[in-house]
Design a protein around this motif. Structure first.
Motif, mmCIF file in Angstrom:
data_model
loop_
_atom_site.group_PDB
_atom_site.id
_atom_site.type_symbol
_atom_site.label_atom_id
_atom_site.label_comp_id
_atom_site.label_asym_id
_atom_site.label_seq_id
_atom_site.Cartn_x
_atom_site.Cartn_y
_atom_site.Cartn_z
ATOM 1 N N ASN A 174 4.804 6.661 1.121
ATOM 2 C CA ASN A 174 5.349 5.547 1.121
ATOM 3 C C ASN A 174 4.959 4.239 0.368
ATOM 4 O O ASN A 174 3.792 3.830 0.783
ATOM 5 N N GLN A 175 5.574 3.673 -0.420
ATOM 6 C CA GLN A 175 4.920 2.661 -1.282
ATOM 7 C C GLN A 175 4.444 1.626 -0.325
ATOM 8 O O GLN A 175 3.634 0.853 -0.748
ATOM 9 N N LEU A 176 5.531 1.131 0.925
ATOM 10 C CA LEU A 176 5.129 -0.280 1.658
ATOM 11 C C LEU A 176 3.818 0.129 2.284
ATOM 12 O O LEU A 176 3.148 -0.744 2.376
ATOM 13 N N ILE A 177 3.740 1.477 2.724
ATOM 14 C CA ILE A 177 2.600 1.586 3.640
ATOM 15 C C ILE A 177 1.461 1.496 2.718
ATOM 16 O O ILE A 177 0.341 0.865 2.952
ATOM 17 N N ARG A 178 1.369 1.962 1.551
ATOM 18 C CA ARG A 178 0.266 1.811 0.488
ATOM 19 C C ARG A 178 -0.141 0.292 0.243
ATOM 20 O O ARG A 178 -1.272 -0.133 0.310
ATOM 21 N N ALA A 179 0.867 -0.453 -0.116
ATOM 22 C CA ALA A 179 0.675 -1.746 -0.209
ATOM 23 C C ALA A 179 0.010 -2.537 1.020
ATOM 24 O O ALA A 179 -0.713 -3.405 0.731
ATOM 25 N N SER A 180 0.720 -2.154 2.340
ATOM 26 C CA SER A 180 0.163 -2.716 3.421
ATOM 27 C C SER A 180 -1.172 -2.576 3.683
ATOM 28 O O SER A 180 -2.133 -3.288 4.255
ATOM 29 N N ALA A 181 -1.613 -1.228 3.264
ATOM 30 C CA ALA A 181 -2.946 -0.754 3.706
ATOM 31 C C ALA A 181 -3.829 -1.569 2.827
ATOM 32 O O ALA A 181 -5.084 -2.205 3.286
ATOM 33 N N LEU A 182 -3.443 -1.736 1.345
ATOM 34 C CA LEU A 182 -4.457 -2.398 0.613
ATOM 35 C C LEU A 182 -4.573 -4.014 1.020
ATOM 36 O O LEU A 182 -5.617 -4.725 1.029
ATOM 37 N N ARG A 183 -3.317 -4.477 1.449
ATOM 38 C CA ARG A 183 -3.366 -5.834 1.933
ATOM 39 C C ARG A 183 -4.415 -6.251 3.271
ATOM 40 O O ARG A 183 -5.056 -7.232 3.037
ATOM 41 N N VAL A 184 -4.172 -5.228 4.099
ATOM 42 C CA VAL A 184 -5.169 -5.470 4.883
ATOM 43 C C VAL A 184 -6.685 -5.027 4.830
ATOM 44 O O VAL A 184 -7.533 -6.159 5.194
ATOM 45 N N LEU A 185 -6.955 -4.233 3.917
ATOM 46 C CA LEU A 185 -8.317 -4.183 3.277
ATOM 47 C C LEU A 185 -8.664 -5.337 2.854
ATOM 48 O O LEU A 185 -9.984 -5.437 2.991
ATOM 49 N N SER A 186 -8.004 -6.012 1.934
ATOM 50 C CA SER A 186 -8.314 -7.035 1.383
ATOM 51 C C SER A 186 -8.594 -8.218 2.242
ATOM 52 O O SER A 186 -9.108 -9.502 1.799
ATOM 53 N N VAL A 245 3.186 -1.880 -5.351
ATOM 54 C CA VAL A 245 1.676 -1.652 -4.980
ATOM 55 C C VAL A 245 0.981 -2.237 -6.207
ATOM 56 O O VAL A 245 -0.082 -3.168 -5.758
ATOM 57 N N ARG A 246 1.405 -2.101 -7.258
ATOM 58 C CA ARG A 246 0.717 -2.897 -8.484
ATOM 59 C C ARG A 246 0.524 -4.443 -8.235
ATOM 60 O O ARG A 246 -0.388 -5.251 -8.306
#
Length: 1113
Positions: free
Chosen positions: A123-135, A161-162
């Motif tokens: 899921n693209q929303l999960i990928r984006a959210s994971a990156l957001r939390v990581l950063s 995500v990009r």
């Protein structure tokens, strides 16, 4: 079960929106309830096996965060659910973690493996959210993991995500600046992205990390310009601001040499001529040798990429977002040619209907713009009038704009507006208004006396602050011409008893001291009164009392010697050390003793030196060095992170850096494939942007040339704009020819010609006709030339052979466009020329009407005047009808030495100008004193103040040596005496000339009866009436002489009058039809009184001066 029952109770309790969250119920014990109970239930729900309970708990926690409540102690319970299978729960967990990851870094680090797994989620929303939390976890240990995650996300299939990867770049950069080089690689990759979702975010990252790396933008410049319209609003703001700075480094200043703009077509011809030479190597050598010479001679041609940016940002002026409109406005202000900047005015005025915060920012920027480009906002003057509901800071800014916009034509309306503002209850605003009146008076000399009289009337106002502000402003105005206004200084001296505001008292004392010689009786008395109250005065007033005492001691020591000693003794023991020092210094300076030095000799020069009048300037004068719309501009101080706007380059950088290479597979050999590709291209270009340089250049020039016909209706463009954009399309074609090989060039030219041919079919047919006529005259081989018109795709070969003839064709085409009705006339006259060779008679042809031309050629002047009345065409007045009478004064426009044998005189014919009743008719007489003939006499590059218009005289094609020709032009001076500047052009030279009207020529006579005159005069009293006393010249003491001199000075008609001692005259201004009434009442021994009543105060003031001069000399 307990947890579910608790959940049900909770759910029932908090169904209403305004209910407090769990545990904050007033009945639960208020301040005595313990927090852990509230969160126990949420923790139980999060530990539950049911996803529905977890989802409800997360919703409630996110709602708490949204209301500003602290939910950090739930972090351990929430972080456990990061691996939850339910997507909805997972999304909310990520939202929570983004908020608290920075505070609870240690706990967040425990779940880092889960975030990494999340980066691989389908899921693209999960990928984006994971990156957001990581950063959001600000710990240097995980920088390598973040770097890897950003690099992977930058290549993700999902644009969302990009976009998130682009947002993460500045976060990582602030955490570890050493990663800059790797991050720049990611930014470069993301800048090449073709989706609108990513564009704004990656430009933001570019601005944060490496704004100096302009080379990254080159390849993506055209794509960003084309995507701009579809990017989200905040992305648009960021991109526009970045492109403004980019354009300032890559393009030349469009206002560098405005005078050469009209010569653009000439530059194009030489370019194409050089391109068509067979030997290209020789061509390049010639270019290198003549580079410097060409740089001086070559007119400014706008870079097609510069035009692309202006064209693509213009529609955004209609955006609903004020920030976008403001960004486009600053881009146009900093980058556009002066003729095109005006389009932003309407959009900015629209923003003034928004919230007061938006108004404040917009007005700050408008105030800066009005200092440099006043004409832009003059049509919208009424939009800046102040409403009673406006907050004070907005009122003050609107005042600033009104003051900047004030000029001779609108000052009367602005002053009337200011009169109402002075009655306001807002004292700060009233003070600002009085200062604004002062600035208007200093800037516009014609209304200085009117303003002074108005301010003096304010001195009797009940409000002390109003009086005080008026005193301060009057002081500044009086410094300009004190000898005329000793009455006002006396009047202000009386105010010292009443005014208590320190600044006002100090200003009055300074004035009296500075001009004590103009009021020798009052000044000592003022000092006496001030000496009494010295000990009770404010410091600023005490200093001025000491100064006054010193000045009076130096000019009138008999009366003031003892008073001065008394004041200096009081000051000697004052509590303030500044005053004690000043007293000690002045005593040594003005009372010479044995110890006093050489300075005491020059005491009078020191104290009574002429002081320059203060310059009342706008506080926004020096703000334009900050980029408009920026925080630094708003604060007038450099804010953190502000990037300076670069200066324009001296020479244009290489434009080829913005070309993108075409992939091999897209290059097509055959012409048919090329055409097919053209058909498909618009479909792809919409979604993907541009794939290559030749395609992009093609599409740009296509759109540029194709949109020319529609630009007027679509963008409501002015004439100058369409000219510019045509230039743009031409220069785009030039660029392509430079870059590509010869065979490719021919194909392109054919394709580019199609849209142009459609829009210019009329012009080409006209050109064909003219060319055929030319051929007949020359009697030469012309099959290649006529073919050239039919198939212009092969023009590159024929142009080199007959470049001279084509240049002449183009000139004739230009003339035909400027006056299309005269086509049939030209044909007749050309035939007549062949038979009679009376070339000069053709120049007298003033009108497009065929009836008048033959008459002019063969008949006498008197018959022309008779026949002219019968002509049905509403033509320009024939020169024969306006024969210059001896009474009309002639002015020199061009001296024969300056004009290299051509001399031009003009006079104001005082005849109605039939094509435009609002224009003043100006009759021009051209004399050719040279030995050779002069051709193509016409006007170019007309430069006018806002509101003014010109109707050009018809081109005089030939003026033989020793001959004279006459022409009539019309000018709408807009009721001002500002000059109309233009270039007078012959076939070889251009001469800068200007026509400035005397105020009396701005009127037309109007007939009134005596009763009508008195009625109108009664309505034009007060500020609209100016009265002056005078002594008539010895030769001007009879009625006939007075009438003759007044009507010579001004174009007015006599009004019948029953009285022998009065002469009355009436007229209206040509432009606005404002009434002008003049009365000259004679008295005994040559004394007289002149009264002028006029709706326009400035016109009235200037007319009084001219008539006074006529009657007294």
């Amino acid at each position: 079960m307990s947890s579910s029952s608790a959940f049900n109770d909770e759910k029932g309790g908090s169904s209403s929106v305004g209910e407090p969250e769990y545990g904050h119920d007033p009945a639960s014990g208020g301040i005595f309830s313990s927090d852990y109970k509230r969160h126990d239930d949420l923790k139980e729900m999060l530990d539950s096996n049911k996803d529905s309970l977890k989802l409800e708990a997360m919703k409630r926690i996110v709602a708490m965060i949204a209301r500003g409540k602290n939910a950090s102690d739930l972090f351990p319970a929430v972080v456990k659910n990061v691996a939850c299978k339910n997507i909805e729960v997972k999304k909310l967990v990520y939202v929570y973690l983004v908020r608290y990851a920075e505070e609870q870094q240690d706990l967040a680090l425990l779940s880092i493996s889960t975030f990494q797994r999340g980066l691989k989620d389908p899921n693209q929303l999960i990928r984006a959210s994971a990156l957001r939390v990581l950063s959001s976890i600000r710990v240097t240990i995980i920088v390598p993991i973040m770097m890897l995650a950003i690099k992977e996300a930058a290549s993700d299939m999902s644009p969302y995500v990009r976009k998130t990867a682009a947002h993460a770049i500045p976060k990582l950069y602030s955490l570890d600046p050493e990663q800059k080089d790797q991050l720049i690689e990611v930014i470069e990759k993301l800048l090449a992205d073709k989706t609108t979702l990513v564009a704004g975010s990656v430009v933001m990252a570019f601005e944060e990390v490496c704004p100096e790396r302009i080379d990254l933008i080159h390849k993506n410049y055209r794509k960003l310009c084309n995507l701009l319209i579809d990017v989200e609003e905040w992305g648009q703001v960021v991109i526009i601001n970045m492109l403004t700075r980019y354009a300032r480094t890559q393009f030349l200043n469009p206002n560098m040499n405005e005078s050469l703009l009209e010569e653009g077509s000439g530059g194009d011809k030489t370019f194409y001529g050089s391109d068509d030479d067979s030997d290209e190597e020789e061509d390049e050598k010639d270019k290198k040798e003549e580079a410097h010479a060409m740089a001086k001679r070559k007119p400014y041609v706008m870079d097609p990429d510069h035009r692309l940016l202006l064209r693509n940002t213009k529609p955004l002026l209609q955006s609903r977002n004020a920030a976008v409109v403001m960004a486009v406005a600053q881009l146009y202000f900093h980058l556009a040619p002066k003729a095109e900047v005006g389009v932003i005015a309407k959009a900015l005025v629209r923003l003034l209907r928004s919230h007061s915060e938006v108004q404040y920012v917009v007005l700050q920027n408008v105030a800066t713009m009005t200092i440099k480009r006043r004409g832009m906002f003059e049509p919208y003057l009424k939009s800046f009038y102040i409403r009673s509901t406006d907050p004070t800071q907005i009122k003050v800014l609107k005042l600033e704009v009104l003051t900047n916009l004030a000029n001779e034509t609108n000052i009367s309306t602005i002053l009337r507006e200011f009169q109402t503002y002075i009655k306001s209850m807002d004292k700060d605003f009233v003070a600002a208004t009085i200062q604004a009146i002062g600035r208007c008076a200093t800037n516009i000399g014609e209304v200085r006396d009117t303003c002074l009289n108005g301010l003096v009337q304010l001195l009797s106002n009940r409000d002390e602050l109003v009086v005080a502000e008026s005193v301060v402003v009057i002081k500044k105005l009086l410094q300009m011409q004190p000898e005329k206004h000793s009455d006002i200084i006396k009047h202000m001296a009386k105010l010292t008893d009443n005014i208590q505001v320190p600044m006002a008292r100090a200003s009055i004392l300074w004035l009296i001291g500075e001009y004590c010689e103009h009021v020798p009786k009052i000044a000592p008395d003022v000092l006496r009164k001030m000496a009494k109250s010295f000990t009770n005065e404010e410091d600023i007033v005490k200093l001025q009392i000491i100064n006054l005492a010193a000045k009076l001691y130096l000019t009138n020591s008999k009366q003031t010697k003892l008073l001065t000693q008394y004041v200096l003794n009081l000051a000697k023991y004052d509590q303030n050390y500044d005053i004690r020092d000043r007293a000690r210094f002045i005593r040594q300076l003005i009372v010479p003793t044995e110890k006093s030095g050489a300075l005491s000799k020059y005491a009078k020069k020191l104290f009574l030196a002429l002081k320059p009048a203060p310059v009342l300037e706008s506080p926004f004068k020096d703000r334009d060095h900050f980029q408009l719309g920026s925080l630094s501009h708003l604060l007038n101080a450099k804010a953190g992170g502000y990037q300076e706007l670069p200066d324009w380059p001296e020479a244009a950088p290489d434009p080829s850096v913005r070309n993108v290479e075409v992939p091999e597979w897209t290059k097509c050999s055959s012409r048919e494939k090329r055409k097919e590709k053209k058909v498909e291209k618009p479909f792809y270009s919409d979604s993907e942007g541009e794939s290559g340089p030749t395609e992009s250049a093609d599409s740009e020039s296509d759109s540029a040339s194709g949109s020319e016909s529609g630009s007027g209706s679509e963008e409501s463009g002015t004439g100058s704009e369409s000219e510019e954009s045509e230039e743009g399309s031409e220069s785009e074609e030039e660029e392509e020819e430079d870059e590509d090989e010869k065979d490719k060039k021919k194909k392109k030219k054919k394709e580019l010609k199609k849209p142009v041919q459609e829009s210019e079919s009329e012009q080409s047919s006209e050109e064909e006709r003219k060319l055929q006529r030319k051929i007949k005259q020359r009697k030469s081989d012309t099959e290649s030339e006529s073919d050239e018109e039919d198939s212009e795709s092969e023009s590159s070969q024929s142009e080199s052979e007959d470049s001279e003839s084509e240049a002449e064709v183009k000139k004739k085409k230009k003339a035909a466009e400027s006056k299309p009705p005269s086509k049939p006339v030209k044909k007749e006259s050309k035939k007549e020329k062949k038979e009679m060779s009376l070339l000069d008679l053709d120049d007298f042809e003033p009108t497009p009407s065929p009836q008048v031309t033959p008459v002019n050629t063969f008949l006498s002047n008197s018959l022309v005047t008779d026949l002219e009345g019968l002509s049905l065409s509403d033509a320009v007045l024939s020169p024969a009808t306006i024969a210059p009478s001896s009474a009309l004064k002639s002015y020199e426009l061009l001296h024969r030495i300056t004009g290299e044998g051509l001399s031009v005189e003009y006079c104001f014919s005082r005849q109605p100008f039939s094509p435009e009743v609002n224009m003043v008719a100006v009759q021009m007489q051209f004399t050719n004193n040279a030995t050779s003939e002069t051709k193509n006499l016409h006007m170019e590059d007309v430069k006018l103040q806002s509101g003014m218009r010109v109707k050009e005289f018809p081109e005089i094609e030939l003026l033989p040596a020793g001959e004279t020709a006459t022409a009539v032009m019309g000018i709408d001076f807009c009721d001002s005496t500002q000059a109309a500047n233009f270039q007078l052009c012959t076939h070889t030279r251009k001469f800068f000339v200007s026509i400035q009207p005397p105020v009396g020529e701005l009127m037309r006579p109007v007939f009134l009866t005596e009763n009508e005159f008195k009625k109108e005069q009664g309505q034009l009293m007060g500020m609209n009436e100016i009265t002056e006393k005078l002594t008539l010249d010895v030769n001007c003491r009879n009625e006939h002489a007075i009438v003759q001199r007044v009507t010579t000075a001004a174009n007015l008609s006599r009004v019948p009058c029953g009285s022998d001692i009065e002469c009355r005259f009436a007229g209206r201004t040509v432009s606005s039809s404002s009434l002008v009434l003049v009365t000259v009442a004679t008295k005994e021994e040559g004394a007289a009184q002149l009264t002028v009543n006029c709706e326009k105060m400035v016109i009235g003031t200037m007319l009084v001066k001219d008539i006074l001069l006529a009657l007294t000399q």
